[in-house]
Design an enzyme around this catalytic site. Structure first.
Site, PDB file in Angstrom:
ATOM      1  N   ASP A  50      78.252  46.686  47.441  1.00  0.00           N
ATOM      2  CA  ASP A  50      78.387  47.353  46.050  1.00  0.00           C
ATOM      3  C   ASP A  50      77.490  48.448  45.817  1.00  0.00           C
ATOM      4  O   ASP A  50      77.392  49.181  44.713  1.00  0.00           O
ATOM      5  CB  ASP A  50      78.443  46.365  44.938  1.00  0.00           C
ATOM      6  CG  ASP A  50      76.813  45.638  44.816  1.00  0.00           C
ATOM      7  OD1 ASP A  50      75.948  45.690  45.809  1.00  0.00           O
ATOM      8  OD2 ASP A  50      76.731  44.461  43.806  1.00  0.00           O
ATOM      9  N   ASP A  77      77.020  43.141  50.552  1.00  0.00           N
ATOM     10  CA  ASP A  77      78.493  43.081  49.706  1.00  0.00           C
ATOM     11  C   ASP A  77      78.923  44.187  49.331  1.00  0.00           C
ATOM     12  O   ASP A  77      80.043  44.291  48.563  1.00  0.00           O
ATOM     13  CB  ASP A  77      78.239  42.013  48.528  1.00  0.00           C
ATOM     14  CG  ASP A  77      77.524  42.754  47.263  1.00  0.00           C
ATOM     15  OD1 ASP A  77      76.582  43.481  47.528  1.00  0.00           O
ATOM     16  OD2 ASP A  77      77.766  42.408  46.159  1.00  0.00           O
ATOM     17  N   SER A  81      74.388  39.509  47.245  1.00  0.00           N
ATOM     18  CA  SER A  81      74.443  41.007  47.293  1.00  0.00           C
ATOM     19  C   SER A  81      73.095  41.180  48.605  1.00  0.00           C
ATOM     20  O   SER A  81      73.434  40.897  49.594  1.00  0.00           O
ATOM     21  CB  SER A  81      73.863  41.542  46.124  1.00  0.00           C
ATOM     22  OG  SER A  81      73.819  43.106  46.230  1.00  0.00           O
ATOM     23  N   ASP A 129      74.943  47.954  51.502  1.00  0.00           N
ATOM     24  CA  ASP A 129      74.149  46.752  51.262  1.00  0.00           C
ATOM     25  C   ASP A 129      75.155  45.315  51.722  1.00  0.00           C
ATOM     26  O   ASP A 129      76.502  45.872  51.739  1.00  0.00           O
ATOM     27  CB  ASP A 129      73.566  46.603  49.942  1.00  0.00           C
ATOM     28  CG  ASP A 129      74.338  46.005  48.969  1.00  0.00           C
ATOM     29  OD1 ASP A 129      75.678  46.431  48.992  1.00  0.00           O
ATOM     30  OD2 ASP A 129      74.124  45.331  47.706  1.00  0.00           O
TER      31      ASP A 129
END
Length: 525
Positions: free
Chosen positions: A284, A282, A137, A280
């Protein structure tokens, strides 16, 4: 397993050689604390050893997951594997897919990097038994991670995480774990995800967007999703659009960090945008920026949470409000509870992490989760499709909100002022205390349990200890016109203890002054 055995059976000659060069003290440190499932799965630096992310750790974790799934009677079922574009992600994704295939599972491996919410959507959409996403992440460039989804695309919780960890302890040597080739899948599920997320938009009004993918994997999917949602006026930060595991233009690849959103805010000002969106790495999580009379600024995760929560409930069919659930975490603002009460919906407060938020309606039979958020810019705006935080669908909904407000001659600042008038001014802050290791964090928590504060900015303090559920403490105080709250917990992903502060008062200057005073006080706890 001894360090010597690990090195002898490491299937990756690079990490084996790296470990072989370590001095005894370093080896002891690396083998002292194997990775465990925290708030967001396994997560650690990309390097050799059981306390880090490497091919050996991924193979043993995947063998353990296969063992647990087989024990639950779903041997041979479908498991979906995806990845971001971090260092090691491609190799780890292939290793996980091939280990599952060798255990007899039907594996769908994404051919290219995908946003984490696409993986969560795909597990739920297909009814797969499990999903694995290789991602860290918003962690620093040196890190990677391993997230597991079960139960309709929801992140695992105890006892599943402990069962997998127990199976890891009994896993074979990494080079003895069988692997079988997997043919990467096509893009059909990505297309389905994009169509679903684009369908969240209802307002036909125009909206101009400035967007950054922050060197992550969400850029192309986000732009296409917005296009299908009718948002064609999208301007992207070119230097941050393509995936780059080194995140060269930011100190820390997290939209919440100071300076990380500077480029998209500058772009928003240059193109006279209506809203700025920062994903961000990734994708999510979604941070939202808005214009103000004194320039552009990013909203806090709580501010975005209030706005999207209220907007979601305003669009919910009135006959279903009584069975609708909105959720926030124990470290998030308390305003969403007041918003839910105003609409006649349920509010659930969960432990930190979307693995809990996604299950917020589980103990309320006959209800359905319609929205959930955490203060760390995570928003679940379409729980029927994605039971996890989803920055791309949140971006669509944020654009819809902005277009709706614009169509009525109002702004996001007007909407925030309206919420403050209805529910009181809420001002929050987060203070982090870096620690050398988990032992130091535990010692700080023990000290606060033994001697909790007796006063919070002049108010008598009451303590709630969540130790039976999680390692967190809540301190509260106040009177009829003011409430103050501090939640303390060790970070699940970083070496720090976090203090989450919120003050509710009748005026912004009073609330802000108390919040600043409280932030200064907790630094000495």
């Amino acid at each position: 397993m001894t360090p010597e055995e690990w090195i002898a059976h490491d299937p990756d000659p690079v990490t084996a050689a790296e470990l072989a060069r370590c001095d005894p003290a370093e080896l002891t440190a690396r083998f002292a604390r194997p990775l465990t499932f925290g708030t967001a799965g396994l997560r650690g630096p990309v390097r050799g050893g059981p306390d880090a992310m490497n091919v050996a750790v991924v193979l043993r974790a995947t063998w353990a997951l296969a063992t647990v799934l087989t024990g639950r009677g779903v041997a041979g079922s479908t498991v979906i594997v995806g990845r971001d574009a971090r260092h090691g992600s491609a190799e780890f994704c292939v290793a996980a897919a091939e280990a599952l295939a060798a255990e007899g599972f039907s594996v769908m491996q994404f051919a290219d990097p995908v946003p984490t919410p696409v993986l969560a959507f795909s597990v739920r959409q297909t009814g797969a038994a499990a999903g694995i996403q290789i991602t860290a992440s918003h962690n620093p460039p040196a890190d990677n991670g391993y997230k597991v989804y079960l139960d309709g695309g929801i992140q695992i919780v105890s006892p599943t995480d402990r069962e997998i960890e127990a199976a890891i302890d009994g896993a074979p040597f990494a080079d003895e774990i069988a692997r079988a080739p997997v043919e990467p899948a096509g893009a059909e599920l990505i297309e389905q995800y994009i169509d679903r997320a684009a369908g969240l938009r209802r307002s036909p009004g125009p909206v101009r967007v400035a967007l950054t993918a922050l060197h992550g994997v969400g850029g192309a999917v986000a732009v296409e999703t917005l296009r299908r949602a009718g948002v064609h006026d999208v301007h992207t930060v070119a230097a941050q659009f393509a995936p780059d595991p080194d995140f060269p233009t930011v100190t820390f690849p997290n939209p919440e960090e100071p300076g990380a959103a500077d480029a998209v805010l500058a772009l928003a000002a240059d193109v006279d945008a209506d809203v700025a969106i920062a994903l961000d790495p990734d994708a999510d999580r979604c941070a939202v920026g808005i214009p103000t009379p004194t320039g552009w600024r990013m909203l806090s995760g709580d501010e975005t949470g209030w706005l999207l929560g209220d907007f979601t409930l305003s669009r919910t069919e009135p006959s279903t409000l009584a069975t609708s659930v909105v959720a926030s975490t124990v470290v998030s603002s308390r305003m969403l509870a007041s918003i839910a009460a105003r609409w006649g919906a349920h509010h659930v407060e969960t432990l930190t992490g979307f693995k809990w938020l996604a299950r917020a309606d589980a103990e309320l039979p006959g209800t359905s989760l319609v929205y959930a958020y955490e203060e760390a810019i995570g928003h679940c705006v379409d729980p029927a499709a994605v039971r996890d935080k989803d920055g791309i669908s949140a971006a669509v909904l944020a654009c819809d909100l902005v277009a709706t407000l614009k169509g009525s001659g109002a702004s996001v600042l007007d909407a925030l002022d309206d919420l403050a008038r209805r529910f009181g001014v809420h001002v929050g802050a987060a203070v982090s205390r870096p620690v050398a290791d988990p032992d130091r964090a535990a010692a700080l928590m023990r000290r606060l349990r033994a001697a909790p504060p007796t006063k919070l900015v002049g108010f008598a303090s009451a303590t709630t200890d969540l130790m039976s559920r999680t390692d967190a403490l809540i301190f509260t105080g106040g009177d009829a016109g003011t409430s103050v709250r501090v939640v303390v917990r060790p970070s699940g992903t970083e070496p720090k203890v976090k203090f989450y502060i919120e003050v509710r008062s009748g005026t912004r200057p009073h609330a802000a002054a108390l919040c600043d005073e409280l932030a200064a006080a907790v630094r000495s706890w």
